[in-house]
Design a protein around this motif. Structure first.
Motif, PDB file in Angstrom:
ATOM      1  N   LYS A 198       0.929  -1.219  -0.159  1.00  0.00           N
ATOM      2  CA  LYS A 198      -0.025   0.043  -0.133  1.00  0.00           C
ATOM      3  C   LYS A 198       1.007   1.302  -0.056  1.00  0.00           C
ATOM      4  CE  LYS A 198      -0.617  -0.149   5.163  1.00  0.00           C
ATOM      5  NZ  LYS A 198      -0.069   1.467   5.269  1.00  0.00           N
ATOM      6  N   ASP A 199       2.105   1.216   0.350  1.00  0.00           N
ATOM      7  CA  ASP A 199       2.969   2.379   0.176  1.00  0.00           C
ATOM      8  C   ASP A 199       4.040   2.499  -0.961  1.00  0.00           C
ATOM      9  OD1 ASP A 199       2.068   3.271   2.920  1.00  0.00           O
ATOM     10  OD2 ASP A 199       3.499   1.941   3.770  1.00  0.00           O
ATOM     11  N   PHE A 200       3.451   1.824  -1.990  1.00  0.00           N
ATOM     12  CA  PHE A 200       4.382   1.708  -3.133  1.00  0.00           C
ATOM     13  C   PHE A 200       4.848   2.846  -3.783  1.00  0.00           C
ATOM     14  CE2 PHE A 200       4.822   1.404  -7.806  1.00  0.00           C
ATOM     15  CZ  PHE A 200       5.810   0.185  -7.779  1.00  0.00           C
ATOM     16  N   LEU A 201       3.949   3.782  -3.903  1.00  0.00           N
ATOM     17  CA  LEU A 201       4.279   4.916  -4.492  1.00  0.00           C
ATOM     18  C   LEU A 201       5.057   5.927  -3.649  1.00  0.00           C
ATOM     19  CD1 LEU A 201       0.924   6.316  -6.328  1.00  0.00           C
ATOM     20  CD2 LEU A 201       3.208   5.606  -7.334  1.00  0.00           C
ATOM     21  N   ARG A 202       4.723   5.810  -2.098  1.00  0.00           N
ATOM     22  CA  ARG A 202       5.481   6.607  -1.450  1.00  0.00           C
ATOM     23  C   ARG A 202       6.966   6.190  -1.329  1.00  0.00           C
ATOM     24  NH1 ARG A 202       4.549   5.727   4.655  1.00  0.00           N
ATOM     25  NH2 ARG A 202       6.021   3.767   4.306  1.00  0.00           N
ATOM     26  N   ASP A 203       7.253   4.734  -1.373  1.00  0.00           N
ATOM     27  CA  ASP A 203       8.570   4.046  -1.338  1.00  0.00           C
ATOM     28  C   ASP A 203       9.373   4.031  -2.405  1.00  0.00           C
ATOM     29  OD1 ASP A 203       7.838   3.802   1.480  1.00  0.00           O
ATOM     30  OD2 ASP A 203       7.267   2.029   1.369  1.00  0.00           O
ATOM     31  N   ASN A 204       8.636   4.199  -3.343  1.00  0.00           N
ATOM     32  CA  ASN A 204       9.314   3.870  -4.735  1.00  0.00           C
ATOM     33  C   ASN A 204       9.361   5.048  -5.644  1.00  0.00           C
ATOM     34  OD1 ASN A 204       9.867   0.868  -4.766  1.00  0.00           O
ATOM     35  ND2 ASN A 204       8.156   1.061  -3.883  1.00  0.00           N
ATOM     36  N   SER A 205       9.045   6.364  -5.427  1.00  0.00           N
ATOM     37  CA  SER A 205       8.988   7.414  -6.117  1.00  0.00           C
ATOM     38  C   SER A 205      10.146   7.734  -7.086  1.00  0.00           C
ATOM     39  CB  SER A 205       8.472   8.606  -5.372  1.00  0.00           C
ATOM     40  OG  SER A 205       9.637   9.105  -4.384  1.00  0.00           O
ATOM     41  N   HIS A 206      11.164   7.241  -6.476  1.00  0.00           N
ATOM     42  CA  HIS A 206      12.403   7.370  -7.326  1.00  0.00           C
ATOM     43  C   HIS A 206      12.700   6.386  -8.338  1.00  0.00           C
ATOM     44  CE1 HIS A 206      13.241   4.359  -4.206  1.00  0.00           C
ATOM     45  NE2 HIS A 206      14.248   3.791  -4.979  1.00  0.00           N
ATOM     46  N   PHE A 207      11.923   5.169  -8.265  1.00  0.00           N
ATOM     47  CA  PHE A 207      12.109   3.985  -9.067  1.00  0.00           C
ATOM     48  C   PHE A 207      11.522   4.238 -10.448  1.00  0.00           C
ATOM     49  CE2 PHE A 207      10.814  -0.264 -10.540  1.00  0.00           C
ATOM     50  CZ  PHE A 207      11.930  -1.131 -10.447  1.00  0.00           C
ATOM     51  N   ILE A 208      12.217   4.062 -11.496  1.00  0.00           N
ATOM     52  CA  ILE A 208      11.658   4.377 -12.839  1.00  0.00           C
ATOM     53  C   ILE A 208      12.150   3.215 -13.688  1.00  0.00           C
ATOM     54  CG2 ILE A 208      11.825   5.630 -14.758  1.00  0.00           C
ATOM     55  CD1 ILE A 208       9.989   7.052 -12.788  1.00  0.00           C
ATOM     56  N   ASP A 209      11.027   2.321 -13.831  1.00  0.00           N
ATOM     57  CA  ASP A 209      11.272   0.933 -14.652  1.00  0.00           C
ATOM     58  C   ASP A 209      10.419   1.082 -15.621  1.00  0.00           C
ATOM     59  OD1 ASP A 209      10.488  -1.942 -15.371  1.00  0.00           O
ATOM     60  OD2 ASP A 209      12.424  -2.004 -14.523  1.00  0.00           O
ATOM     61  N   GLU A 210      10.746   0.856 -17.025  1.00  0.00           N
ATOM     62  CA  GLU A 210       9.680   1.110 -18.227  1.00  0.00           C
ATOM     63  C   GLU A 210       8.531   0.214 -18.060  1.00  0.00           C
ATOM     64  OE1 GLU A 210      11.374   1.765 -21.699  1.00  0.00           O
ATOM     65  OE2 GLU A 210      12.837   3.241 -21.210  1.00  0.00           O
ATOM     66  N   LYS A 211       8.743  -1.125 -17.371  1.00  0.00           N
ATOM     67  CA  LYS A 211       7.484  -1.867 -17.743  1.00  0.00           C
ATOM     68  C   LYS A 211       6.713  -1.821 -16.320  1.00  0.00           C
ATOM     69  CE  LYS A 211      10.246  -4.542 -20.927  1.00  0.00           C
ATOM     70  NZ  LYS A 211      11.299  -3.791 -20.539  1.00  0.00           N
ATOM     71  N   LEU A 212       7.501  -2.007 -15.190  1.00  0.00           N
ATOM     72  CA  LEU A 212       6.891  -2.271 -13.991  1.00  0.00           C
ATOM     73  C   LEU A 212       6.056  -1.009 -13.577  1.00  0.00           C
ATOM     74  CD1 LEU A 212       6.187  -4.124 -11.505  1.00  0.00           C
ATOM     75  CD2 LEU A 212       8.311  -3.677 -10.673  1.00  0.00           C
TER      76      LEU A 212
END
Length: 236
Positions: free
Chosen positions: A135-149
């Motif tokens: 449930k915290d995916f956006l908050r914890d991964n706002s730095h994560f840029i993967d073209e597919k996932l």
């Protein structure tokens, strides 16, 4: 676990409204599943359907199930149908079919959550490698840029009404990158509607510092101007 159950398992890991899931139908032979989600504090009902068919055929399949296989009362203004549809790529022909389905509100309000086989494989591989979706995916991964996932999950958040849209400022700052990812994957065809959606998001980000206000404007614009629903009705 078939692809439909897998996709629903991802949604259940995200931050969704309080409510109950019920499996209404499952057939491994024809690769189809139908789930119902009932929010705790709302009269609305949400149907989730997956099969290896195009959106119009999926609607016919759901209608047949509702009419002949399962006991389910449909209230058109309160019933939402979310279709999981696999496509090869988002080209003009497929996009027009998706728009045609979503604009037709007969019997259900409809959303088509499309995905490619490549996106699905990448998602499964990442999870097998230990990547956490919660449930915290956006908050914890706002730095994560993967073209597919990342683009695939973001598409889910836009297309599935029960997922809460609680944004932090740092997440809003990543929206342009997310749209650039989508554009890159769809560069062979750029429908006007995608560009209009893009501009509605970009236009509210630079002018406001309050992330709550920005998030409200983004969601309101996407829903009211593209999907034709009121924000409060959409999230209730």
């Amino acid at each position: 676990m078939n692809d439909g159950d897998f996709l629903l398992s991802i949604i259940k890991k995200l931050d969704v409204e309080e409510g109950d899931w019920e499996k209404l139908y499952s057939n491994l032979e024809d690769n189809s599943i139908l789930y119902k989600y009932t929010p705790s504090d709302s009269k609305k009902g949400y149907l989730f359907y997956w099969s290896n068919q195009e959106p119009m055929s999926q609607i016919e399949e759901v209608d047949n199930l509702v009419d002949n296989e399962i006991e389910l009362s449909i209230v058109p203004q309160d019933t939402y149908l979310i279709l999981f549809t696999r496509i090869e790529a988002l080209k003009e022909k497929q996009y027009k079919k998706i728009i045609e389905v979503e604009e037709n509100e007969f019997r259900y309000k409809k959303y088509v959550c499309y995905y490619t086989e490549e996106e699905l494989i990448e998602m499964k591989n990442k999870i097998e490698e230990g990547f956490v979706i919660d449930k915290d995916f956006l908050r914890d991964n706002s730095h994560f840029i993967d073209e597919k996932l990342f683009a695939f999950i973001y598409r889910m958040i836009i297309k599935v009404p029960i997922i809460k849209m609680n944004f932090e400022q740092k997440e809003l700052e990543e929206f342009q990158s997310l749209y650039e990812i989508e554009k890159e994957s769809e560069k062979k065809y750029q429908p006007d509607e995608l560009n209009e959606m893009e501009q509605k998001v970009f236009s509210v980000i630079p002018d406001k510092l309050n992330s709550d206000l920005v998030a409200t404007d983004i969601v309101d614009n996407l829903i009211s101007d593209i999907y034709g629903d009121d924000l409060n009705e959409y999230l209730s």
